[in-house]
Design a protein around this motif. Structure first.
Motif, short mmCIF file in Angstrom:
data_model
loop_
_atom_site.label_atom_id
_atom_site.label_comp_id
_atom_site.label_asym_id
_atom_site.label_seq_id
_atom_site.Cartn_x
_atom_site.Cartn_y
_atom_site.Cartn_z
N ASP A 131 96.90 120.71 95.42
CA ASP A 131 95.73 121.57 95.48
C ASP A 131 95.91 122.58 96.61
O ASP A 131 96.40 122.25 97.68
N GLN A 132 95.51 123.80 96.38
CA GLN A 132 95.66 124.81 97.43
C GLN A 132 94.48 124.85 98.38
O GLN A 132 94.47 125.62 99.33
N LEU A 141 103.51 121.53 105.17
CA LEU A 141 103.47 122.53 104.12
C LEU A 141 104.86 123.09 103.89
O LEU A 141 105.77 122.88 104.71
N VAL A 142 105.01 123.81 102.79
CA VAL A 142 106.28 124.45 102.44
C VAL A 142 106.02 125.95 102.23
O VAL A 142 105.05 126.33 101.56
N LEU A 143 106.88 126.76 102.80
CA LEU A 143 106.87 128.20 102.55
C LEU A 143 108.05 128.54 101.64
O LEU A 143 109.14 128.00 101.83
N LEU A 199 106.55 119.09 93.50
CA LEU A 199 106.45 119.12 94.96
C LEU A 199 105.13 118.49 95.40
O LEU A 199 104.06 118.87 94.91
N THR A 200 105.21 117.54 96.32
CA THR A 200 104.01 116.81 96.73
C THR A 200 103.44 117.34 98.04
O THR A 200 102.68 116.67 98.72
N LEU A 201 103.83 118.54 98.41
CA LEU A 201 103.36 119.18 99.63
C LEU A 201 102.68 120.50 99.28
O LEU A 201 103.04 121.13 98.28
N PRO A 202 101.73 120.93 100.10
CA PRO A 202 101.15 122.26 99.89
C PRO A 202 102.23 123.33 99.97
O PRO A 202 103.17 123.21 100.77
N VAL A 203 102.11 124.37 99.16
CA VAL A 203 103.14 125.40 99.13
C VAL A 203 102.51 126.78 99.12
O VAL A 203 101.45 126.98 98.52
#
Ligand code: FE2
Length: 288
Positions: free
Chosen positions: A3-4, A60-62, A86-90
């Protein structure tokens, strides 16, 4: 996909933050290989597996642009499908291979992509490190550009929070890399960006993609760093007029570790399985 609507709960301490960066996945649709050589979809899957398994987990991931190869909607659909693991915010910015409208259309839930009317510029304030994304893409062109209005927007954004450590991400490199064919498609008028960045001491890094290998340069009183490609790397060829070529060196990622105590430290990791880790020491001390 995560979710963002993130909150500071995912950065439980305001004293530290761990930020992963990958770049240039160049996803194609239908299993097609990039440049008839590179299985970019599988490379992104392997990168996501690596990121999901990192300990400690990044907050988080960029992803610093060239998300897909030709900007086609079906490429974004493939990219989104792979990214759902991907289980991380991106957070995303476009590169020269992207299409602004198709990217927005594929990711309507990424509300930050709609902060600016004309460009995919954004700012995220939900973490101990402030994140600013810049859209340097120019439709149909390999080089990048930021308009005067975009630079004014950046200056205003950076003026808002002069004390908060900040990462600014832009796809095109704003420095001369020495790789000639890439330096023919840089961020144009980079000195204008450097003037803005140089006014704001809280900018810890200017993060780029585009170069498909990790390169560091002094820039505007801070450090500009390009991220390795997540699949193919631009050949390390510093000869003048060197040809435009890539090779399948180990792909990589960057980890930007910020803490209030020690500031920002950037590490490079590789996306592959290697032997180890092995201990330096055993019960008798340093292993002989
Ligand atoms: Fe690229």
């Amino acid at each position: 996909m995560a979710d963002q609507a993130f909150s500071v709960e995912q950065c439980p301490s305001s004293q530290q933050c761990l930020i992963a960066q990958i770049s240039d996945p160049h996803i194609k649709a239908g299993g097609k290989l990039s440049y008839r050589q590179v299985d970019t979809a599988n490379a992104l899957r392997e990168a996501i597996t690596t990121l999901n398994q990192l300990v400690p987990r990044p907050n988080l991931v960029l992803i610093s642009g060239d998300l897909v190869d030709f900007g086609h909607p079906e490429e974004y659909a493939t990219f989104k499908h792979i990214l759902s693991d991907l289980t991380l915010p991106v957070y995303l910015i476009p590169g020269n291979h992207d299409d602004r409208q198709s990217l927005r259309a594929a990711f309507p839930e990424h509300r930050y992509l709609f902060q600016h009317r004309d460009f995919l510029h954004w700012v995220i304030d939900d973490y101990p490190v402030r994140l600013v994304g810049l859209d340097s893409s120019v439709p149909g062109k390999p080089y990048g550009e930021l308009s005067n209005a975009s630079l004014e927007w950046l200056d205003k954004i950076l003026t808002e929070q002069p004390e908060k450590p900040t990462l600014v991400m832009v796809h095109h490199h704003p420095f001369v890399s020495g790789i000639d064919h890439m330096d023919q498609q840089p961020l144009k008028h980079a000195s204008a960006l450097e003037n803005v960045i140089g006014k704001h001491a809280q900018v810890e890094r200017v993060l780029c993609g585009h170069l498909h290998r990790s390169i560091q340069a002094r820039f505007g009183n801070t450090l500009a760093i390009s991220c390795p490609g997540v699949s193919h790397q631009v050949s390390l060829d510093l000869t003048p007029d060197g040809p435009s070529r890539f090779q399948l060196e180990p792909p990589g990622y960057l980890l930007h570790q910020w803490s209030a105590a020690h500031g920002m430290i950037t590490h490079q990791g590789f996306i592959a399985c290697y032997p180890g880790p092995f201990p330096f020491y055993d019960a008798n001390g340093l292993i002989d």
